[in-house]
Design an enzyme around this catalytic site. Structure first.
Site, mmCIF file in Angstrom:
data_model
loop_
_atom_site.group_PDB
_atom_site.id
_atom_site.type_symbol
_atom_site.label_atom_id
_atom_site.label_comp_id
_atom_site.label_asym_id
_atom_site.label_seq_id
_atom_site.Cartn_x
_atom_site.Cartn_y
_atom_site.Cartn_z
ATOM 1 N N GLU A 136 -45.409 -58.700 28.322
ATOM 2 C CA GLU A 136 -44.884 -57.357 28.555
ATOM 3 C C GLU A 136 -44.820 -57.104 30.051
ATOM 4 O OE1 GLU A 136 -46.715 -54.178 26.295
ATOM 5 O OE2 GLU A 136 -46.484 -52.769 27.962
ATOM 6 N N GLU A 141 -44.489 -47.014 34.717
ATOM 7 C CA GLU A 141 -45.251 -46.138 33.834
ATOM 8 C C GLU A 141 -45.826 -45.008 34.688
ATOM 9 O OE1 GLU A 141 -47.311 -48.035 30.065
ATOM 10 O OE2 GLU A 141 -47.905 -49.122 31.885
#
Length: 253
Positions: A136, A141
């Site tokens: 990932e 974020e």
């Protein structure tokens, strides 16, 4: 401090000079009147029964109604209605997948305690090997409980859980306007940038599959979660509705 910033700018300039040989191979400018479903998939619901709370105890339900295109932007709306949080999560799985290159997104993030926007990638073999073995790449974020902070992270078989391959960078104006989030990715390393400034590099000596599963195609995910283990269990309901704007996504190789 000034010297450090100057050196970072020089390093960023060097990286971009190396990218001058790259060519634009794909871009999504969100210029139409609706999402192109030849490119994008909707992920719906709350993740149940196999992945309730989307694996993170998140509070939102994803729909195919919490978005629209306007002025060349994808707008994801995050709402609370009748004690239900709703949002949108879209992916390019099996439609647009890429191995290596420079990847960019220009975005304006939503803010407030409990909000968790992201622009990230998953390995295309996830249905075969599962997560986190597929790998990932979290290009962006942001969690509203930590203002002015941007997270850039990687999850692998040997580093999930406490997410040891991660960097939290303070950017004082990150909540204001649009910003550019990018990676330069090759067989040896991944560099992460915010507004063309290098903020994190992952370059392990060990390139085994459990450490560096990034030698395969990955697909994009764009979403906003609410609450959860990372977003924070405390949610400020007064912040809703919120909007997450994506101007474009580009891939150079």
């Amino acid at each position: 401090m000034k010297r450090i910033l100057f050196l970072m700018m020089l390093l960023s300039s060097f990286c971009f000079s190396q990218n001058s040989k790259l060519k634009l191979v794909w871009e999504e400018n969100f210029n139409g009147d609706k999402l192109d479903e030849k490119v994008w998939n909707f992920e719906l619901g709350n993740g149940c029964p196999n992945n309730c709370g989307w694996g993170n105890n998140e509070s939102q339900i994803y729909t195919n109604k919490n978005h629209f295109l306007k002025d060349g932007n994808l707008v994801i709306q995050i709402k609370k209605e009748n004690d239900i949080y709703t949002s949108t999560r879209i992916t390019t799985a099996n439609k647009k997948e890429f191995k290596y290159g420079r990847i960019e997104a220009r975005a304006k993030i939503p803010t407030g305690k409990g909000i968790w926007p992201a622009f990230w990638m998953l390995g295309s073999n996830i249905k075969t090997v599962g997560w986190p073995k597929c790998g990932e790449i979290d290009i962006l974020e942001y969690v509203g409980r930590e203002p002015q902070m941007v997270y850039t992270s990687l999850h692998t078989e040997n580093s999930h859980g406490n997410t040891i391959n991660s960097k939290k960078t303070k950017i004082p104006n990150i909540e204001n306007g649009f910003h550019l989030y990018a990676i330069d990715w090759n067989k040896d390393k991944i560099d992460f940038f915010v507004d063309n400034v290098l903020v994190y590099t992952f370059q392990p000596n060990d390139k085994t599959e459990d450490v560096y599963p990034f030698n395969q195609p990955f697909y994009f995910i764009v979403n906003v979660a609410v609450g959860g283990n990372f977003g924070g269990l405390e949610i400020d309901d007064s912040i809703f509705p919120q909007e997450y704007l994506i101007d474009y996504i580009k891939v150079y190789q």
